[in-house]
Design a protein around this motif. Structure first.
Motif, short mmCIF file in Angstrom:
data_model
loop_
_atom_site.label_atom_id
_atom_site.label_comp_id
_atom_site.label_asym_id
_atom_site.label_seq_id
_atom_site.Cartn_x
_atom_site.Cartn_y
_atom_site.Cartn_z
N ALA A 112 40.11 40.61 30.94
CA ALA A 112 40.56 41.38 32.11
C ALA A 112 41.94 41.98 31.88
CB ALA A 112 40.56 40.48 33.34
N ILE A 113 42.85 41.21 31.31
CA ILE A 113 44.21 41.70 31.07
C ILE A 113 44.21 42.78 29.99
CG2 ILE A 113 46.48 41.03 30.21
CD1 ILE A 113 46.04 38.29 31.50
N SER A 116 42.99 46.05 31.37
CA SER A 116 43.97 46.63 32.28
C SER A 116 45.12 47.28 31.50
CB SER A 116 44.51 45.55 33.21
OG SER A 116 45.33 46.11 34.21
N ASN A 119 44.18 50.56 29.94
CA ASN A 119 44.10 51.66 30.90
C ASN A 119 45.46 52.21 31.32
OD1 ASN A 119 41.27 51.77 31.06
ND2 ASN A 119 41.21 50.13 32.59
N ALA A 147 49.72 47.16 34.83
CA ALA A 147 48.58 46.33 34.47
C ALA A 147 48.42 45.14 35.41
CB ALA A 147 48.73 45.84 33.03
N GLY A 150 45.00 43.73 36.53
CA GLY A 150 44.28 42.96 35.52
C GLY A 150 44.77 41.54 35.42
N GLY A 154 42.35 38.50 36.06
CA GLY A 154 42.21 37.50 35.01
C GLY A 154 42.52 36.10 35.49
#
Length: 232
Positions: A112-113, A116, A119, A147, A150, A154
Motif C-alpha cells: 500500500a505504501i 502510494s 503515485n 503519500a 497509503g 497500509g
C-alpha cells in the motif's frame, strides 16, 4: 461488557487489540522505508528484496511461525543473544505475538505504501530539490505528506491482518490464557470445547466489527485528506 463476555474472552479481546496496535505501529517506519526504497530506487537484487518482503503472503503461516521460533526462541541464534545480552524473551510472550503479526502483515503494508509513493508526482520532488532542499527534507515535506493515504491504508491493513492472524502466532507463542491467547486462538480453543459455539460467535462478531471499523476509519481518513487537498 462483562455481561456479554466471559473474563477470558474480555482478556483475549484486549490482548488482540494491544498486539494488533503494536504490530501495526512498530512496523510502520520499516514499511515506509522499504516502500520508498522499492518505489524510488533501482539497485541490484531489487526483485529479490521485493520477493522476500512478499514471502509471508505465500508461505503457510505455520512455516513463518516455526522460522521465528527457531531463530528467536531462547535457544535460537538471535533469541539466545537477545536473552543473554538484554534479557529479552519473545517466544511465548505477547511481544512475540506482536512480532509474528507484524511479519505477516508487513507485505500488505509495504504494498500500500509503495503504490502510494509511486503515485506521487516526481516533478514535485525534483522541484523541491532544485530549490535546495536536501533529500531527507524532500521526503519529509513533499513525498511523505502526499503519500499519507497509503500510510494510513497500509497501517489499517496490517492492523486487520494482525487481528486475525493465527498460524504464525500459535506456532511461535502458543495460546497461553492472559499472555498470548488472542481472538483467533481463543476461537480455536472454543472449537475444542463442547458447547463453545456461543463464545465462538461472540468473538467472531467482535473480530469482524473491529476489523471492519479499522478499514472504514482508514477510508474515511483518506477521503478527508483528499478532500482537504482539493479544497486547497
Amino acid at each position: 461488557m462483562s455481561d456479554w463476555f466471559t473474563p477470558a474472552e474480555v482478556t483475549a479481546i484486549g490482548l488482540s487489540l494491544k498486539v494488533a496496535t503494536v504490530a501495526a505501529l512498530a512496523s510502520l517506519p520499516f514499511g515506509v522505508a522499504i516502500g520508498w526504497l522499492l518505489a524510488r530506487r533501482r539497485f541490484p537484487g531489487k526483485a529479490l528484496v521485493d520477493a522476500l518482503v512478499h514471502l509471508p503472503l505465500v508461505l503457510p503461516p505455520v512455516v513463518m511461525g516455526y522460522v521465528l521460533l527457531v531463530m528467536l526462541g531462547t535457544r535460537g541464534p538471535v533469541g539466545a543473544w537477545l536473552h543473554d545480552s538484554f534479557g529479552i524473551v519473545l517466544a511465548f510472550r505477547w511481544t512475540g505475538a506482536a512480532l509474528a503479526c507484524a511479519v505477516m502483515g508487513f507485505p500488505l503494508m509495504v504494498r500500500a505504501i509503495r503504490l502510494s509513493i509511486e503515485n506521487v508526482d516526481r516533478r514535485l520532488e525534483q522541484a523541491a530539490s532544485t530549490l535546495g532542499a536536501a533529500p531527507w527534507r524532500v521526503f519529509l515535506t513533499v513525498t511523505l505528506p502526499l503519500a499519507w493515504p497509503g500510510l494510513v491504508a497500509g497501517a489499517a491493513l496490517a492492523f486487520a491482518k494482525a487481528l486475525g492472524e493465527f498460524g504464525a502466532t500459535i506456532t511461535f507463542v502458543s495460546a497461553i490464557p492472559g499472555e498470548t491467547q488472542t481472538l483467533s486462538s481463543a476461537i480455536y480453543g472454543l472449537m475444542q470445547v463442547p458447547g463453545g459455539e456461543a463464545g465462538i460467535w461472540r468473538l467472531a462478531l467482535v473480530s469482524l466489527l473491529i476489523s471492519l471499523g479499522a478499514l472504514l476509519l482508514s477510508e474515511w481518513l483518506v477521503r478527508r485528506h483528499r478532500g482537504a487537498e482539493e479544497a486547497e
